[in-house]
Motif scaffolding. Sequence first.
Motif, PDB file in Angstrom:
ATOM      1  N   THR A  10       0.745  -0.936  -0.253  1.00 16.04           N
ATOM      2  CA  THR A  10       0.170   0.020   0.031  1.00 16.04           C
ATOM      3  C   THR A  10       1.177   1.197   0.126  1.00 16.04           C
ATOM      4  N   PRO A  11       0.291   2.095  -0.551  1.00 15.05           N
ATOM      5  CA  PRO A  11       1.310   3.203  -0.298  1.00 15.05           C
ATOM      6  C   PRO A  11       1.677   4.119   0.834  1.00 15.05           C
ATOM      7  N   PRO A  12       2.362   4.385   1.048  1.00 12.08           N
ATOM      8  CA  PRO A  12       3.073   5.794   2.334  1.00 12.08           C
ATOM      9  C   PRO A  12       2.807   6.977   2.013  1.00 12.08           C
ATOM     10  N   ALA A  55      -5.150   8.964   6.175  1.00 15.49           N
ATOM     11  CA  ALA A  55      -4.047   8.469   6.885  1.00 15.49           C
ATOM     12  C   ALA A  55      -4.633   6.739   8.228  1.00 15.49           C
ATOM     13  N   GLU A  56      -5.924   7.068   8.228  1.00 15.40           N
ATOM     14  CA  GLU A  56      -5.576   5.772   9.088  1.00 15.40           C
ATOM     15  C   GLU A  56      -5.537   4.438   7.739  1.00 15.40           C
ATOM     16  N   ASN A  57      -5.448   4.464   6.589  1.00 13.55           N
ATOM     17  CA  ASN A  57      -4.648   3.190   6.052  1.00 13.55           C
ATOM     18  C   ASN A  57      -3.343   3.411   5.821  1.00 13.55           C
ATOM     19  N   GLY A  58      -2.580   4.135   6.196  1.00  9.71           N
ATOM     20  CA  GLY A  58      -1.346   4.008   6.081  1.00  9.71           C
ATOM     21  C   GLY A  58      -1.068   5.255   5.212  1.00  9.71           C
ATOM     22  N   ILE A  60       1.436   8.278   5.291  1.00  9.95           N
ATOM     23  CA  ILE A  60       2.020   9.236   5.915  1.00  9.95           C
ATOM     24  C   ILE A  60       2.460  10.427   5.710  1.00  9.95           C
ATOM     25  N   GLN A  61       2.765  10.903   4.859  1.00 11.52           N
ATOM     26  CA  GLN A  61       3.888  11.773   3.813  1.00 11.52           C
ATOM     27  C   GLN A  61       1.940  11.934   2.559  1.00 11.52           C
ATOM     28  N   LEU A  85      -1.285  14.111  11.333  1.00  8.48           N
ATOM     29  CA  LEU A  85      -1.429  13.331  10.558  1.00  8.48           C
ATOM     30  C   LEU A  85       0.169  12.954   9.847  1.00  8.48           C
ATOM     31  N   MET A  86      -0.148  13.376   9.549  1.00 10.40           N
ATOM     32  CA  MET A  86       0.663  13.021   7.849  1.00 10.40           C
ATOM     33  C   MET A  86       1.935  14.599   7.585  1.00 10.40           C
TER      34      MET A  86
ATOM     35  N   ARG B  12       3.693   8.649  14.986  1.00 10.36           N
ATOM     36  CA  ARG B  12       2.594   7.964  13.745  1.00 10.36           C
ATOM     37  C   ARG B  12       4.180   7.257  13.337  1.00 10.36           C
ATOM     38  N   LEU B  13       3.604   6.484  13.343  1.00  7.21           N
ATOM     39  CA  LEU B  13       4.766   5.779  12.771  1.00  7.21           C
ATOM     40  C   LEU B  13       4.057   4.599  11.731  1.00  7.21           C
ATOM     41  N   ARG B  14       4.691   4.230  10.506  1.00  5.36           N
ATOM     42  CA  ARG B  14       4.596   3.452   9.480  1.00  5.36           C
ATOM     43  C   ARG B  14       4.930   2.498   8.550  1.00  5.36           C
ATOM     44  N   ILE B  16       6.745  -0.464   7.194  1.00  6.27           N
ATOM     45  CA  ILE B  16       6.878  -1.277   5.611  1.00  6.27           C
ATOM     46  C   ILE B  16       7.198  -2.588   5.183  1.00  6.27           C
ATOM     47  N   GLU B  18       6.926  -5.417   3.886  1.00  5.51           N
ATOM     48  CA  GLU B  18       7.918  -5.609   3.152  1.00  5.51           C
ATOM     49  C   GLU B  18       8.724  -5.370   2.565  1.00  5.51           C
ATOM     50  N   LEU B  23       8.527   4.453   8.409  1.00  5.54           N
ATOM     51  CA  LEU B  23       8.363   5.746   8.518  1.00  5.54           C
ATOM     52  C   LEU B  23       8.102   6.272   9.970  1.00  5.54           C
ATOM     53  N   TYR B  25       6.581   9.819  11.432  1.00  3.93           N
ATOM     54  CA  TYR B  25       6.498  10.816  12.000  1.00  3.93           C
ATOM     55  C   TYR B  25       6.862  12.093  12.718  1.00  3.93           C
ATOM     56  N   PRO B  27       5.772  15.416  14.415  1.00  5.66           N
ATOM     57  CA  PRO B  27       4.447  16.911  13.923  1.00  5.66           C
ATOM     58  C   PRO B  27       5.078  18.146  14.326  1.00  5.66           C
ATOM     59  N   LEU B  32       9.774  14.301   8.711  1.00  6.25           N
ATOM     60  CA  LEU B  32       9.333  12.196   8.396  1.00  6.25           C
ATOM     61  C   LEU B  32      10.965  11.124   8.396  1.00  6.25           C
TER      62      LEU B  32
END
Lengths: 346, 101
Positions: A10-12, A55-58, A60-61, A85-86, B12-14, B16, B18, B23, B25, B27, B32
């Motif tokens: 999914t796209p970050p 944002a809820e779905n990943g 972050i930018q 959020l981002m 906030r953490l993302r 990845i 895969e 990542l 963030y 605020p 980032l």
Amino acid sequence: MKHSNPVLDTPPKITLGITETCPMRCSHCYADCANAPKPGELTDAQWIPLIRDLAENGVIQAYFEGGEPLAKPGFLNILRATTPLMMTLVRTHGIGLTADLAKELGDIGLGRGLVDLLGADAATHDAATGMLGSFAQSTAAIANLVAAGIPTDVLVILTAHTAPQLNAIAQHAAGLGAKRIGVLRLYPLGRARAAWSDLALSMAAQTQALATLRMPKGLELMQSWHPNNKNCCWQAAAINAFGRAIGCMYLRDYVDFGDATKTPYNEIFQTDPLYRALRSGDVEESCGDCSGTQGSHGGCRSTAYAFHGRWSAPDPFDLTLNHGVDLTVPPPARAKGGSGADHLVA
Amino acid sequence: MPITWSLKPGVRLRPIPEQECCLAYVPRPPALHGLNLSSWLVLTLCDGREQREIGRDYFDAVGPSGGPGATPGAFDSALIQLEALGLIERRAIEATRKETA
């Protein structure tokens, strides 16, 4: 030979072409902007829940561009809703970006500003934008963003008009306190395709302009010509002003992957056949130097499709993949298609 | 004095997975950051516990791998870098007790 790009489930990160409104009349405008919002553009009340859902779905930018984002009614409301959020980036021409507005953007939590310059002097820049005084405003905007403590980049599209001034633009950017300068290729999109003969440079002229660029101390260069030509599609996500998923803003004239206000973006990302094919990196030819530095294959899919009419074609803006394509000749118009495997090359 | 480590509020953490990275963030001020597997693991373990407990879990996780993240200084180095990036915050336990008394 089969090539493979890196994979994302999914796209970050996402680009939001928030509006096609702009007070200027740039000869190269990719969005064919107008003074007022076009019918069907999402309002701030529509963008905010869409961004929260992303944002809820990943995601972050968010990279906001237009049009001119600052001309979008309610844009600051959108930005306020996004910054908790981002990470946020805003690409702007800086019209009306006063010291007070720059401070407000900083207070809201804007992460980075990117300001376009189309010349190193008012005569060149204002001629390109069709707006007297725009160079002074863009210059002031860079200074105001820097003074507000917002990391700021200058962007310049490499054209027949900007190439002779590239060093002067870099000096100007450094003098204003910009962190980086991004030299971008010209895309045959929107009004730029119609003005192509006036704007476009040959491959040799582009290479020469970059070779003679002398970077001022402290200014970082971003450029994506050989050997840094990447195929960004593997990580690309974008929504245009009307809420349509288009993958990348440079694909704006060529694709429509669906309505991102009705279908979750991740679902579009994972299921649209053309989107998946573009991200795969399965291209006809890959430059070894560029794939070595960028980890992706074939270069930009937008310019590959524009000049060859095949999604898997070599990117003619890459020195080693150009194969004699004259980049000063405007490519033919390509019909805007929907999503689907009919776009793919057998 | 023993200290605890926690994720800073608002971060906030993302993940990845895969691409074997995460990542993060921050605020305020906005930034980032990209984290490798070792830093990502340390960050995930910073849930308000004492540093020695976090370290124990970290080495339990990476020890068998024998990679660069398993060296003695790797854990301390990751904590310092994550703190410098504004992603985690430390709290001295004695100070915490005084504050809550």
